[in-house]
Motif scaffolding. Sequence first.
Motif, PDB file in Angstrom:
ATOM      1  N   ALA A  28       0.830  -1.212   0.000  1.00 30.21           N
ATOM      2  CA  ALA A  28       0.000   0.000   0.000  1.00 30.21           C
ATOM      3  C   ALA A  28       0.856   1.250   0.000  1.00 30.21           C
ATOM      4  O   ALA A  28       2.028   1.233   0.380  1.00 30.21           O
ATOM      5  CB  ALA A  28      -0.935  -0.005   1.210  1.00 30.21           C
ATOM      6  N   THR A  30       0.407   5.525   1.067  1.00 28.97           N
ATOM      7  CA  THR A  30      -0.438   6.487   1.760  1.00 28.97           C
ATOM      8  C   THR A  30       0.166   7.878   1.671  1.00 28.97           C
ATOM      9  O   THR A  30       1.353   8.048   1.390  1.00 28.97           O
ATOM     10  CB  THR A  30      -0.611   6.110   3.248  1.00 28.97           C
ATOM     11  N   ARG A  31      -0.703   8.865   1.882  1.00 26.58           N
ATOM     12  CA  ARG A  31      -0.293  10.275   1.940  1.00 26.58           C
ATOM     13  C   ARG A  31       0.606  10.659   0.774  1.00 26.58           C
ATOM     14  O   ARG A  31       1.664  11.263   0.940  1.00 26.58           O
ATOM     15  CB  ARG A  31       0.374  10.577   3.289  1.00 26.58           C
ATOM     16  N   SER A  32       0.165  10.302  -0.438  1.00 23.46           N
ATOM     17  CA  SER A  32       0.954  10.545  -1.642  1.00 23.46           C
ATOM     18  C   SER A  32       0.157  11.383  -2.634  1.00 23.46           C
ATOM     19  O   SER A  32      -0.935  10.979  -3.040  1.00 23.46           O
ATOM     20  CB  SER A  32       1.339   9.211  -2.282  1.00 23.46           C
ATOM     21  N   TYR A  72       4.955   8.988  -4.716  1.00 18.51           N
ATOM     22  CA  TYR A  72       4.787   8.024  -3.619  1.00 18.51           C
ATOM     23  C   TYR A  72       5.709   8.398  -2.459  1.00 18.51           C
ATOM     24  O   TYR A  72       6.931   8.349  -2.594  1.00 18.51           O
ATOM     25  CB  TYR A  72       5.106   6.614  -4.109  1.00 18.51           C
ATOM     26  N   GLU A  74       4.990   7.297   1.040  1.00 15.62           N
ATOM     27  CA  GLU A  74       5.017   6.270   2.078  1.00 15.62           C
ATOM     28  C   GLU A  74       4.592   4.943   1.455  1.00 15.62           C
ATOM     29  O   GLU A  74       3.411   4.731   1.170  1.00 15.62           O
ATOM     30  CB  GLU A  74       4.089   6.636   3.239  1.00 15.62           C
ATOM     31  N   THR A  75       5.579   4.052   1.217  1.00 12.82           N
ATOM     32  CA  THR A  75       5.318   2.728   0.634  1.00 12.82           C
ATOM     33  C   THR A  75       6.247   1.713   1.304  1.00 12.82           C
ATOM     34  O   THR A  75       7.230   2.096   1.952  1.00 12.82           O
ATOM     35  CB  THR A  75       5.576   2.710  -0.890  1.00 12.82           C
ATOM     36  N   LYS A 177     -13.336   6.495  -4.748  1.00 13.18           N
ATOM     37  CA  LYS A 177     -13.072   5.164  -4.211  1.00 13.18           C
ATOM     38  C   LYS A 177     -13.325   4.190  -5.357  1.00 13.18           C
ATOM     39  O   LYS A 177     -14.473   3.935  -5.719  1.00 13.18           O
ATOM     40  CB  LYS A 177     -13.966   4.850  -3.019  1.00 13.18           C
ATOM     41  N   ASN A 198      -8.294   5.313  -2.898  1.00 15.53           N
ATOM     42  CA  ASN A 198      -9.167   6.055  -2.002  1.00 15.53           C
ATOM     43  C   ASN A 198      -8.566   7.448  -1.847  1.00 15.53           C
ATOM     44  O   ASN A 198      -7.447   7.595  -1.341  1.00 15.53           O
ATOM     45  CB  ASN A 198      -9.266   5.361  -0.644  1.00 15.53           C
ATOM     46  N   ALA A 199      -9.270   8.461  -2.314  1.00 18.54           N
ATOM     47  CA  ALA A 199      -8.713   9.816  -2.293  1.00 18.54           C
ATOM     48  C   ALA A 199      -9.820  10.837  -2.515  1.00 18.54           C
ATOM     49  O   ALA A 199     -10.963  10.492  -2.809  1.00 18.54           O
ATOM     50  CB  ALA A 199      -7.638   9.972  -3.368  1.00 18.54           C
ATOM     51  N   SER A 240      -3.654  13.673  -1.587  1.00 22.24           N
ATOM     52  CA  SER A 240      -3.207  12.582  -0.727  1.00 22.24           C
ATOM     53  C   SER A 240      -4.002  11.320  -1.041  1.00 22.24           C
ATOM     54  O   SER A 240      -5.166  11.213  -0.657  1.00 22.24           O
ATOM     55  CB  SER A 240      -3.381  12.950   0.753  1.00 22.24           C
ATOM     56  N   THR A 242      -4.597   7.111  -0.927  1.00 24.95           N
ATOM     57  CA  THR A 242      -4.300   5.815  -0.331  1.00 24.95           C
ATOM     58  C   THR A 242      -4.538   4.782  -1.422  1.00 24.95           C
ATOM     59  O   THR A 242      -5.626   4.738  -2.006  1.00 24.95           O
ATOM     60  CB  THR A 242      -5.200   5.520   0.877  1.00 24.95           C
TER      61      THR A 242
END
Length: 303
Positions: A28, A30-32, A72, A74-75, A177, A198-199, A240, A242
């Motif tokens: 996954a 996140t916060r990208s 990206y 956080e991976t 989504k 999901n964003a 951001s 996910t």
Amino acid sequence: MFGIPKRIKAYTGRFSLVDGIPFKLPVAATRSPALMAVFPINADKAKDFLPQGIHPLRLWRSALLVVTVIDYRETPIGKYVEYSIAIACTHGAKPAPRLLPALFMNFFKTGQYVVDLPVSSEISVKGGKGIWGMPKHQGNLNFNISADKVSSQYDLNGKLVTYVEIDKPARAWLPLKTRASNYCSFRGMLMKSDILLNAKAGIGLFGGARARFVIGDHPRLQALKALEIGDALATAFLPSITGILDDHIESWFLDSEQLPKVAPEGFESVIDLGLSEAWLAPPSAPIPQQDEDEQTQLKRGVA
């Protein structure tokens, strides 16, 4: 959460080791932040970029070129930029009707066929190509967010390959989504993988979709010019995201009327790659300045 399969929920928090790459599951990000720009292209000429069984998604007369860049942050394999250049498509024995595949995506197996996919790091190439069959390779990339623009530049060997820029929307309000499908060619196979997104997005449509897409002087993507890229139809900025990369992968033999004379790229291109998260140097090739005609075009769409 946007239809996460039970098997993914079941292994959440566990670990996997594939081709020497350690993953905490699920795979996954996140916060990208991400940008997207969609342009009309010549549907008949788009066929030349697609393998057997993949067909251009047609909106009336045109097909669609989709440029997506994700920063990206956080991976499981560290930070990297991914710069996707793709053609919206369907998968099946015959071309799908116009417009309907955009509404009934599962039925028509709607997705995008990835033409080029540079990334920042070696480990991203090793995992993305070796596991999911994505046509990744290292490139000189950046991702810039200013007060009014979001942009990304892609260089190779000191030359500009492409540059994309969109107007930054005032706010990101539209919930997204969805499951998005990528089709790619690797090892003489057509590979299909899915990402669950999901964003929230800020979007521009038609006259409000202001974007610039430049094909530089590097030879890698000169063929894209034959697609007759038009004014942007849609842009999106996702501050951001996910994203969960599904572990379920599908593949089919790529077939042709005669035996190919040149072997397609295979595992030899990834088997000796390491796990480095280091980036190549930032892109530095000059970006062509806009002339007055281009500035006028940019107010309407692409330049």
